[in-house]
Design an enzyme around this catalytic site. Structure first.
Site, PDB file in Angstrom:
ATOM      1  N   LYS A  71      -9.270   0.220   6.101  1.00 17.43           N
ATOM      2  CA  LYS A  71      -7.804   0.153   6.217  1.00 17.43           C
ATOM      3  C   LYS A  71      -7.193   0.466   4.871  1.00 17.43           C
ATOM      4  O   LYS A  71      -7.650  -0.047   3.844  1.00 17.43           O
ATOM      5  CB  LYS A  71      -7.392  -1.271   6.631  1.00 17.43           C
ATOM      6  N   LYS A  95      -8.361  -6.348  -1.415  1.00 20.20           N
ATOM      7  CA  LYS A  95      -7.028  -6.818  -1.030  1.00 20.20           C
ATOM      8  C   LYS A  95      -7.101  -7.458   0.368  1.00 20.20           C
ATOM      9  O   LYS A  95      -6.618  -8.570   0.580  1.00 20.20           O
ATOM     10  CB  LYS A  95      -6.054  -5.635  -1.019  1.00 20.20           C
ATOM     11  N   LYS A 107      -8.701   4.611   1.700  1.00 23.40           N
ATOM     12  CA  LYS A 107      -7.479   5.186   1.111  1.00 23.40           C
ATOM     13  C   LYS A 107      -7.554   6.693   1.229  1.00 23.40           C
ATOM     14  O   LYS A 107      -8.649   7.271   1.222  1.00 23.40           O
ATOM     15  CB  LYS A 107      -7.390   4.815  -0.370  1.00 23.40           C
ATOM     16  N   THR A 191       5.581  -5.434   1.751  1.00 21.83           N
ATOM     17  CA  THR A 191       4.915  -5.477   0.438  1.00 21.83           C
ATOM     18  C   THR A 191       5.769  -6.288  -0.529  1.00 21.83           C
ATOM     19  O   THR A 191       5.274  -7.168  -1.241  1.00 21.83           O
ATOM     20  CB  THR A 191       4.680  -4.051  -0.108  1.00 21.83           C
ATOM     21  N   ASN A 222      10.136   1.844  -2.369  1.00 20.82           N
ATOM     22  CA  ASN A 222      10.128   0.882  -1.258  1.00 20.82           C
ATOM     23  C   ASN A 222       9.836  -0.538  -1.736  1.00 20.82           C
ATOM     24  O   ASN A 222      10.630  -1.460  -1.507  1.00 20.82           O
ATOM     25  CB  ASN A 222       9.101   1.352  -0.212  1.00 20.82           C
ATOM     26  N   SER A 350       0.741  -4.642   8.229  1.00 20.63           N
ATOM     27  CA  SER A 350       0.043  -3.553   8.932  1.00 20.63           C
ATOM     28  C   SER A 350      -0.937  -4.132   9.944  1.00 20.63           C
ATOM     29  O   SER A 350      -1.091  -3.622  11.057  1.00 20.63           O
ATOM     30  CB  SER A 350      -0.740  -2.689   7.945  1.00 20.63           C
TER      31      SER A 350
HETATM   32  N1  GLU Z   1      -0.528   1.335   0.914  1.00 27.59           N
HETATM   33  C1  GLU Z   1      -0.388  -0.083   1.026  1.00 27.59           C
HETATM   34  C2  GLU Z   1      -1.327  -0.779   0.067  1.00 27.59           C
HETATM   35  O1  GLU Z   1      -1.767  -0.208  -0.899  1.00 27.59           O
HETATM   36  C3  GLU Z   1      -0.523  -0.560   2.472  1.00 27.59           C
HETATM   37  C4  GLU Z   1      -1.825  -0.283   3.120  1.00 27.59           C
HETATM   38  C5  GLU Z   1      -1.842  -0.578   4.602  1.00 27.59           C
HETATM   39  O2  GLU Z   1      -0.866  -1.084   5.115  1.00 27.59           O
HETATM   40  O3  GLU Z   1      -2.871  -0.294   5.228  1.00 27.59           O
HETATM   41  O4  GLU Z   1      -1.596  -1.942   0.200  1.00 27.59           O
END
Ligand code: GLU
Length: 417
Positions: A71, A95, A107, A191, A222, A350
């Protein structure tokens, strides 16, 4: 590592190594975690508005799926590169594990400047990239989401393209979508909300009254702009805000909603009425209680960490602080809430979005926010307890909490022998 290592992949490896050593894990754990399981690099053609063809390069990195599907976001940026994507996928594993989400880390990135692309070009690029990574993604294997310079519209194109390839709607293949095609209420601000929740929790632990606190925001996209709005709602004063085109300062405080509107109209916070324009980088060193780095990697380095005046740093960005800067901040007594905790609100909502997609049952915004806050606080408290018990930095404490969870999953699955 060199004195000032800016390669996020090497930085992430050193963080994992330190956590593995502190936890006394078997060497195989670090060997498994020190790089992604898989990195796909693709080159693909896109027809531009003038009829010419441009070939773009992109990546999808899948780090570890011991606890669940990969994810993590997808960024569009002119300077992205493979090691950065690798590192960002690794940070996602930890994370998700810090929050206890049933996900591993992934990613993606496309090397491009979205500010120079038309909507049509952006759509064709997004659809072409989706086609090229389609064999790797899916709602039960790898689920992209927005990241730097990507948004809900781009997620809608990806969901649509992937659904076409599958011959059926698969909205759960990405998160951060528009509400009408399976997005979750509250995802947009998640976030920032998660970051502000843990900053408020840190204020409580440190005896700082957030109502009297001042804040500086680096990155007014954002995460940064919503963090400013939410901090102001709690009574904090936003004294400084910076984006890639300008930095503004007003010790009396600025209305973050007016600042957001100003940026929407002028493409930058620069020249905000009533505020003074400061040189680039000033938001890091300005007088304030709370600093929110919400832009890119390596914003706080050994060059400026010594001048940081904030008492608390809430890392809404991924990898904003170099290891050398981290040491300097630790010695100065700055309380750093690390990225894998402070920026985890987005991926947590998410997760809620994905659950809603799989159930086809949608929640109210209140329900989303009511579920997010306790998860952030629980994660903060687990990391804070580890930090106190082991006498390690908050960052290493977060990695220890996360690495332990992933290592436990790998062990029980038989991956560690
Ligand atoms: N891009 C965001 C992060 O770095 C969200 C990732 C997601 O929601 O999967 O945490």
């Amino acid at each position: 590592m060199s004195e000032q290592t800016l390669n996020p992949f090497l930085i992430c490896q050193s963080q994992i190594k330190e956590a593995c050593d502190q936890l006394g894990l078997e060497p195989a754990a670090y060997e498994m975690l020190k790089q992604p399981k898989r990195l796909l690099e693709v080159s693909f053609p896109v027809k531009m508005d003038d009829g010419s063809i441009r070939v773009f390069t992109g990546w999808r990195s899948q780090h570890n799926d011991a606890v669940g599907p990969y994810k993590g976001g997808l960024r569009y940026h002119p300077n992205c590169y493979a090691d950065e994507v690798r590192a960002l996928s690794m940070w996602m594993t930890f994370k998700c594990a810090t929050l206890g989400l049933p996900y591993g880390g992934g990613k993606g990135a496309v090397k491009c400047n979205p500010k120079e692309l038309s909507q049509g070009e952006l759509e064709r690029l997004s659809r072409a990239f989706t086609e090229h990574i389609a064999p790797l993604i899916g709602d039960d294997v790898d689920i992209p989401a927005p990241d730097v310079y990507t948004n809900a519209q781009i997620m809608a194109w990806i969901a649509d393209e992937y659904s076409k390839l599958q011959g059926r709607n698969r909205f759960g293949v990405v998160t951060g979508k528009p509400i009408i095609v399976g997005g979750s209420l509250g995802r947009n601000k998640a976030t920032a909300r998660g970051c502000v929740t843990v900053v408020a929790q840190a204020c409580k632990k440190l005896g700082i009254d957030i109502k009297k606190a001042t804040a500086s925001i680096l990155g007014f996209g954002n995460a940064g702009s919503f963090a400013a709005i939410l901090l102001a709602e709690l009574g904090a004063r936003i004294v400084c805000a910076e984006d890639s085109r300008g930095c503004v300062y007003n010790p009396e405080g600025m209305d973050p909603q007016a600042l957001y509107d100003h940026k929407s109209a002028h493409r930058s916070v620069a020249d905000f009425p009533g505020a003074k324009n400061l040189p680039a980088g000033s938001s890091v060193t300005v007088e304030c209680d709370i600093l929110i780095p919400a832009a890119l990697e390596n914003a706080i380095t050994s060059a400026n960490a010594g001048d940081v005046k904030a008492k608390i740093i809430g890392e809404a960005a991924n990898g904003p602080t170099t290891p050398e800067a981290d040491d300097i901040l630790y010695k100065k007594g700055v309380f750093v809430i690390p990225d894998i905790l402070a920026s985890a609100g987005g991926v947590t909502v998410s997760y809620f979005e994905w659950v809603q997609n799989l159930m086809n049952f949608y929640w109210s915004e209140e329900e989303v926010n009511e579920r997010l806050a306790p998860m952030m606080i629980k994660a903060f408290d687990a990391v804070y307890d580890m930090h106190k018990q082991k006498g390690v930095k908050m960052r290493i404490a977060a990695f220890m909490v996360a690495v332990k969870r992933v290592a436990d999953a790998m062990r029980v699955r038989g991956w560690l022998g």
